[in-house]
Every structure is written in C-alpha cells, then in structure tokens.
Design a protein around this motif. Structure first.
Motif, PDB file in Angstrom:
ATOM      1  N   UNK A 180       7.859   1.702  -8.065  1.00 55.59           N
ATOM      2  CA  UNK A 180       7.242   2.399  -7.047  1.00 55.59           C
ATOM      3  C   UNK A 180       7.093   4.195  -7.276  1.00 55.59           C
ATOM      4  N   UNK A 181       5.992   4.585  -6.548  1.00 52.90           N
ATOM      5  CA  UNK A 181       5.249   5.940  -7.042  1.00 52.90           C
ATOM      6  C   UNK A 181       5.239   6.496  -6.735  1.00 52.90           C
ATOM      7  N   UNK A 187       3.722  16.626  -2.692  1.00 46.54           N
ATOM      8  CA  UNK A 187       4.544  16.101  -2.335  1.00 46.54           C
ATOM      9  C   UNK A 187       5.952  17.951  -2.624  1.00 46.54           C
ATOM     10  N   UNK A 197       3.367   9.600  -5.158  1.00 48.09           N
ATOM     11  CA  UNK A 197       2.626   9.674  -3.733  1.00 48.09           C
ATOM     12  C   UNK A 197       0.943   8.910  -3.797  1.00 48.09           C
ATOM     13  N   UNK A 201      13.301   7.721  -2.477  1.00 46.69           N
ATOM     14  CA  UNK A 201      11.783   7.078  -1.999  1.00 46.69           C
ATOM     15  C   UNK A 201      11.188   8.671  -1.809  1.00 46.69           C
ATOM     16  N   UNK A 226       0.817  -1.054   0.091  1.00 43.76           N
ATOM     17  CA  UNK A 226       0.514  -0.112  -0.365  1.00 43.76           C
ATOM     18  C   UNK A 226       0.968   1.349  -0.011  1.00 43.76           C
ATOM     19  N   UNK A 233       1.558   5.886 -12.646  1.00 43.42           N
ATOM     20  CA  UNK A 233       0.696   5.529 -11.869  1.00 43.42           C
ATOM     21  C   UNK A 233      -0.451   5.984 -11.710  1.00 43.42           C
ATOM     22  N   UNK A 234      -0.060   6.937 -11.382  1.00 36.04           N
ATOM     23  CA  UNK A 234      -1.854   7.852 -11.507  1.00 36.04           C
ATOM     24  C   UNK A 234      -2.448   8.794 -13.322  1.00 36.04           C
ATOM     25  N   UNK A 255       9.968   6.679  -8.684  1.00 37.64           N
ATOM     26  CA  UNK A 255      10.370   5.694  -9.854  1.00 37.64           C
ATOM     27  C   UNK A 255       9.493   5.646 -11.127  1.00 37.64           C
ATOM     28  N   UNK A 256       8.203   6.648 -11.003  1.00 42.02           N
ATOM     29  CA  UNK A 256       7.652   6.770 -12.109  1.00 42.02           C
ATOM     30  C   UNK A 256       7.335   7.841 -13.461  1.00 42.02           C
ATOM     31  N   UNK A 259       4.619   1.104  -0.881  1.00 47.06           N
ATOM     32  CA  UNK A 259       4.727   1.565  -2.299  1.00 47.06           C
ATOM     33  C   UNK A 259       4.533   2.098  -3.857  1.00 47.06           C
TER      34      UNK A 259
END
Lengths: 354, 373
Positions: A351-352, B143, A354, B116, A277, B349-350, B90-91, A279
């Motif tokens: 890994x994303x 962020x 946010x 991270x 969750x 990822x979004x 990462x993304x 990551x």
C-alpha cells in the motif's frame, strides 16, 4: 500416518502427565503422548472422519483406476487465518483441489499436515479444521492421511496447513503452458482480485469496509464441465498469488508466446476496484482463489465461454485476451487505446503513501 | 466507479488531447510536480497523445524519493532496537538506506509494521504500552495533516511511548529551486492537486509572478492531467502566467482551513535536505512547541547514526529535478531495478524511475511507449 495414535481411543483416555493449558495448544500436544492423541481425536479426526482416516494407519492406500495420476502440494500460511469469505481450512482444500483441476485431473484424495504454534487457541483450531472438513466433504474428496506438529511459541504463526492432493486425469488429456500457441484465446472465469483484497481488508490498520469477500471456491466441477463441452483445452491456470498478471506473465514466458490482454475486458467488481484505487494497488496482481484462466483454440472459444458461464463458479466469465507469436511477453491494451508491456512487480504489492 | 470512470472516459480523453494538439503552435515544456501524476501519465500513455510540441518533465513530488538517506538510516537504526516498533507507510519499506531497507531490518528481527494512517500507529502505542512506537513521518503537505492529527492524539492521551521521525517537505520551495536553476527547461507547472487541497493555491502566486510560469493545480486521473496540460498551454500561448485550478472538485484557493490550522499547531517551517537535491531553505516541517517532545530524533538522540554518502551511480537528484529522464540514466534497468535499486525513485509507488521500469521497460523489445491511437 504419523499422528502416533496407534490405539488412539485408549491412549486418549489416559491422564496426561504434562500440565496442559485448558484452551490453548501446548507443546504437550505435539509430544506424541496422551495430549497429542486427544488433540488428534477431538480436534482433527472429529472433523475429517472417513473410512481411510478411520483406519488410523501410517498412510493410505488408494484405488485410482485408469488414467494418469496427478499430484500437487501447497502450503497455506495466510495472515490472518480467518478472512471474509473463507479461512485457512477451506482455502487449504480449495487451493489443492484447484491445482489438480488445473492439471485436468479430478481430485480423489487429500492429505493434511498441520503445524500449530504453541498458544494457538483450541477454539480457533477447531474452527479451521471444521471448515477444512466441511470443504472436503462439499468437494467430495476425503482427507486420507495427515500429520500434526506443534512448534514453540514464536516459531510459527498460529497455524500452517499443508495439503497434498491426488487426482486422476483421463488417458490422453494434456493440459499445460507447453500447449499454449499463437491463435489461442484467453478466457477468465470471473471477476479478479477478490481474495487478495479480502485478506488485505482485515489486516491490521487497514479496516476497509464493504462487500469484500474472498472468492475461495473449488473449481473441479467448473473444469469438468469445460472438458465436457470443449474437446481441446490447451492450458488452465488458477491465478492465485501474484494474480492474473503474474500467471499470464509466467505462461507467456514458459510458452514463448506474446499474450495480449484487453484491460477493459478483465472483470473487476466495483467494491474491489474501489479498494484497489484507495490502496494504490493493481487488481491484476492480487490473488484469486476461485478463478481460472483458460487457453483454448479460437474455434472452441465460444463453446468454452458458454460452458464456464453455465456454472455458478463461472458467473462473469469473459474473453480477456489472445495469444500471438512473440517472445514470452505480455502486452496490456489499455482502456484508452494505448498498450504497454506488463511487468511483474518486485514483490508483494505494498500500500502506498498517498 | 463514480469519480473515476468519468475521468478515464476514452472519448473525453481523446477530445481534450486533440484540443491540446490544436492549441500548441510551438514547443513547450511542462513539469508535472507529483509522482502520482507521473505514474498516471505513463500507465495510461498520456504523453503519446500530446503531439510533438508538448513535452512533459517529471517533477520532484515523490515523498519517498526525496526523504534523505540520513532519515532512512535513522529509521533502520531505530527499527533494529529491541524496544522499538517502527511504523511506516508501505512504500518506504523497500527504499534502500546505506545498509539495506526496512524489509531487511524486519528480517533481522526488527519490529517493522505497515500502517495506513499515522493515527493507527498512535493507537498501536496505546495498545502496546511496553513498546516505543515510532512513526516514520514522510510526505508532502498531503500527508502532514494526518501526522499532525496523530501527534495531537498522542499529546491528548499523554502517550509516553509514541514518537515521530519527521521528514515532511513542502512543495513551493522545490518549485522555486527548479526555476532558479539557470538550465531549467520548465515553462509551466502542473501542481499537485492533493497538496493544493490542503494548502490552497496562494503560495504559488509569487512563484508564477516572479518566474513568469503558469501553475495549474491538477488532479490525478487521465482527464484531469490532460485538462491541466491544456489550461497551462492556453496560458503559455497567450503569454500569461497565472495560478489556475483544474482540480476544482477538491481544491479551494484557501485550501482546507482545518488542516492548515492543525499543521500550524504541530509543525514549524524549517530548512530541510532533500535526497538527491540538497538542502532547500524553508522546505521542511518539524515538530515545534509542546510537540517537540514527540520528536524521535530527540528521544533517541544517542542511538542515531550520522548522515552517510549516497551511492555515486545513482542520479536520482537529476531525475527529481527533471534534468534526466529515468530511462536515459546509464544504470536504469541494468544496475538499478526495483528488485535491486540504487535509489528511491526506482522503488517508490510514485517514483519516476519505477514508473518507467513498470510501463516502459527499456529492454523489452516492444515499441517504446504506447502505440498512439
């Protein structure tokens, strides 16, 4: 074998003509002369000794008896080489033993090829090969032949290990994706994503804490218990790289069936779920190294589940899906009552933001 | 898992969904702002629970997607410099620039690392005094405080080898731009809960008042999103247009004062181009005052490429404004896939396109969307 140690002990006793840095692997260790021999004797053979290896020959001869010979090879390049719950050495044994087990074969012998990067601390090599030796002894499968090479600094990543395994399957045993058919039940031997999360947790910059450890373990006894209890196992698969998601997608595609996964039945331990969750990763696509997927006919499902759960490696085994007629596709039934097609992610999970 | 399971409880979800269906008396169009919400909606099939009257448009809240091509090209150019270690979330690594992505730069010998936290990048600079460590600072107000903390850390330690390639953006100007479009269909917003956790909700008051749209600061779990929809719907049905907080376990009206103070110390508000949308006034954050010395665009000014043109086939701008549903783009799933993306929304990822590809593969032959219970 190609360690080039013909009269190993004698060569090792000679003084090395090249300057050898005391505590690190150097190119001299790969040059085939005295330093190579010493490296093999002290850092490799010492941990793996067995009658076949002790012959110090170019290869090994095996008496395998009746049945079909299974062979599998895998190369291990995990970064970092040591992680919670295991290391490259034990993983190199478990991974190959498990690939043989997934063919329905009992493992009989392993080979070990080491590619070492110049500069690797000898202490690290010692730890990894010692762990490999321990794992092989625990599994009861000797490393019968091997090879060691040294590459220049920057041309490798510390240590790479290749293991090839040879095993034997009883006559008539036929296990594989080609046997998966509508009506089969899909079982999973335990909670998923533990290896993937454990490795991620120690990568630079992530620093996750908690009870996260790789599930790396040999599965040959679990599988042999399964065959003792169930007459007809259709397919076995250890969901390593790409996790359960990739393994099931691949089997659906190869077998030309529609596999329906029940999301809420797939076991994921709490710390692993929490890490995923955090990551933004899907546990379905993270690696396991001590789990297997089992396809059996519905009539055998209960017996198979009991056989799995009866062993420590199968603690947490669950019925997670079913096979239907369809066109090479995986459908995930979600916890809130919807369903969606499972699509493979385009590469390593990232890994994303946010 | 605490704080997760209770917000994914099937019974509670179906209860709120039923209330939504009972509340709507005519068609309404809502936009969820954040890409994280878009992914949750598609992954859990929430849109299928809303009935026929309520439709959701997917908003611009994907930081990776709106990062301008020029910023990405600059990151690629920096990554290929021998003295630079480029750090990124990462993304960002799969997002296509004019000439490949950061993974490609890494394969060509660039030192590109995933971190991270921006602070990890600053610490890396401390450990690697011989390298120029650049952090690619993208993202919304969510962020930005972590980046500000890294900037402050670098300044306090006097790190000469750390810099930031900044492309931070602010949500309110984007909402303003969407509502100012005469063809907009948006009648209410589900604002991004994480952004409001930092910034609070005051800056949405003038938007709600001026345009007459309800704004509900909403979380990211299935139950959060459905509650956000229900609250917005009740306002719409009652003819109201207020700012409301659904994500009350994280959002205060005043936001997080420490984070806001840190943002004010490090950044100033500037005009900023958004990928696919264009330049929006006062929509970005840039390093200011003493912190401007950490600006990678200054430090490497001579080495950075000029802005390039977007690929014509990519209609990401329309997707980001909610004007085009991803699966209705002619390139979707054919010329544009996560493995060979034309634009950022297909890889982030979004990203809304990635969400549709992952959860609603068009060519799958399965019934599109979730089978509603």
């Amino acid at each position: 074998m190609s360690h080039e140690t013909a009269p190993g002990a004698r060569l090792a006793a000679l003084a090395c003509p090249l300057p050898v840095e005391g505590d690190r692997v150097t190119l001299a260790h790969g040059a085939g002369a005295g330093a190579s021999a010493r490296l093999f004797e002290e850092r490799v053979h010492a941990h793996l000794a067995n009658p076949a290896l002790d012959r110090r020959h170019d290869g090994a001869l095996l008496d395998l008896g009746p049945g079909r010979v299974a062979i599998s090879t895998d190369t291990f390049v995990v970064d970092p080489p040591e992680f919670p719950g295991g290391d490259l050495g034990s993983l190199a044994v478990h991974g190959t033993v498990n690939d043989l087990a997934m063919c329905g074969a009992s493992p009989r012998a392993l080979t070990c090829g080491l590619v070492l990067e110049e500069g690797l601390p000898l202490a690290a090599l010692d730890r990894i090969v010692a762990s490999l030796g321990r794992a092989a002894r625990t599994v009861g499968v000797p490393v019968v032949t091997g090879d060691t090479k040294v590459v220049e600094r920057g041309k490798g990543d510390g240590v790479f290990i290749n293991t090839t395994g040879v095993g034997v399957a009883p006559p008539g045993r036929d296990v594989g994706p080609h046997r998966v058919r509508p009506g089969d039940v899909l079982l999973l031997s335990g909670p998923i994503a533990e290896h993937g999360v454990a490795v991620l947790s120690v990568r630079e910059g992530i620093g996750l804490e908690g009870e996260l450890a790789s599930d790396s373990a040999p599965l040959h006894e679990l599988v042999s218990g399964l065959f003792a209890a169930v007459r007809d196992v259709h397919c076995l698969r250890d969901p390593t790289r790409g996790g359960v998601g990739a393994a099931v997608c691949e089997i659906a595609s190869t077998s030309g069936t529609r596999i329906v996964l029940d999301e809420s039945a797939i076991p994921v331990r709490e710390p692993v779920r929490a890490a995923c969750e955090l990551l933004g990763l899907d546990p379905l696509f993270l690696a396991c190294e001590g789990r297997c997927l089992v396809f059996v006919p519905e009539a055998e499902a209960e017996a198979a589940l009991h056989a799995l759960a009866a062993r420590p490696e199968g603690r947490g085994a669950a019925r997670v899906g079913r096979v239907e007629a369809g066109a090479g596709r995986v459908v995930l039934e979600t916890a809130i009552g919807g369903s969606r097609v499972l699509v493979l992610p385009p590469g390593e999970p990232l890994p994303r933001i946010c | 898992m605490k704080w997760v399971d209770e917000y994914r409880d099937p019974a509670a979800i179906h209860h709120v969904a039923a209330e939504i269906r009972a509340t709507a008396t005519r068609p309404w169009t809502l936009m969820e702002v954040c890409g994280g919400q878009t992914h949750a909606i598609l992954a859990h099939g929430l849109d299928a629970l809303l009935g026929t009257d309520v439709s959701l448009l997917h908003g611009p809240g994907c930081p990776v997607c709106v990062t301008p091509l020029a910023t990405l090209d600059r990151a690629l150019a920096l990554a290929l410099r021998s003295e630079v270690t480029l750090c990124s979330f990462g993304d960002m690594l799969r997002v296509p620039g004019s000439a490949g992505d950061l993974f490609g730069a890494r394969a060509r010998g660039g030192d590109v690392r995933i971190v991270y936290s921006p602070l990890d990048a600053a610490r890396l600079a401390e450990r690697l005094p011989g390298r120029q460590v650049v952090f690619l600072a993208v993202g919304f107000e969510t962020t930005a405080p972590a980046v500000a903390a890294a900037a402050r850390f670098a300044r306090q330690r006097g790190l000469p080898n750390f810099s930031l390639l900044v492309s931070h953006v602010r949500v309110p100007p984007a909402l303003e731009a969407i509502l100012s479009d005469p063809e907009t269909r948006v009648q209410a917003f589900l604002a991004a809960g994480h952004v409001c956790t930092v910034m609070g909700t005051a800056e949405y008051e003038p938007i709600a008042a001026r345009h007459g749209v309800p704004v509900v600061a909403t979380g990211f779990e299935p139950l959060d999103i459905l509650e956000g929809v229900l609250r917005a719907l009740r306002q719409l049905e009652a003819g109201e247009a207020r700012v409301e907080i659904q994500y009350a376990r994280a959002v205060r009206p005043e936001g997080n004062p420490h984070a806001r103070a840190l943002l004010a110390e490090v950044f100033e508000v500037v005009d900023r181009p958004w990928r696919g949308i264009g330049t929006l006034p006062r929509s970005g954050l840039a390093l200011h005052g003493d912190y401007a010395a950490l600006d990678a665009e200054r430090r490497f000014a001579d080495a950075l490429p000029a802005a390039a043109a977007e690929p014509a086939a990519c209609r990401a701008g329309e997707v980001l404004r909610g004007a085009l549903r991803p699966d209705r783009c002619p390139a979707f799933g054919r010329d544009c896939t996560p493995e060979r993306p034309l634009g950022a929304p297909m890889v982030s990822a979004e990203g809304a396109c990635a969400a549709y590809f992952q959860y609603r593969p068009a060519a799958s032959g399965e019934a599109p969307g979730p089978e509603a219970p």
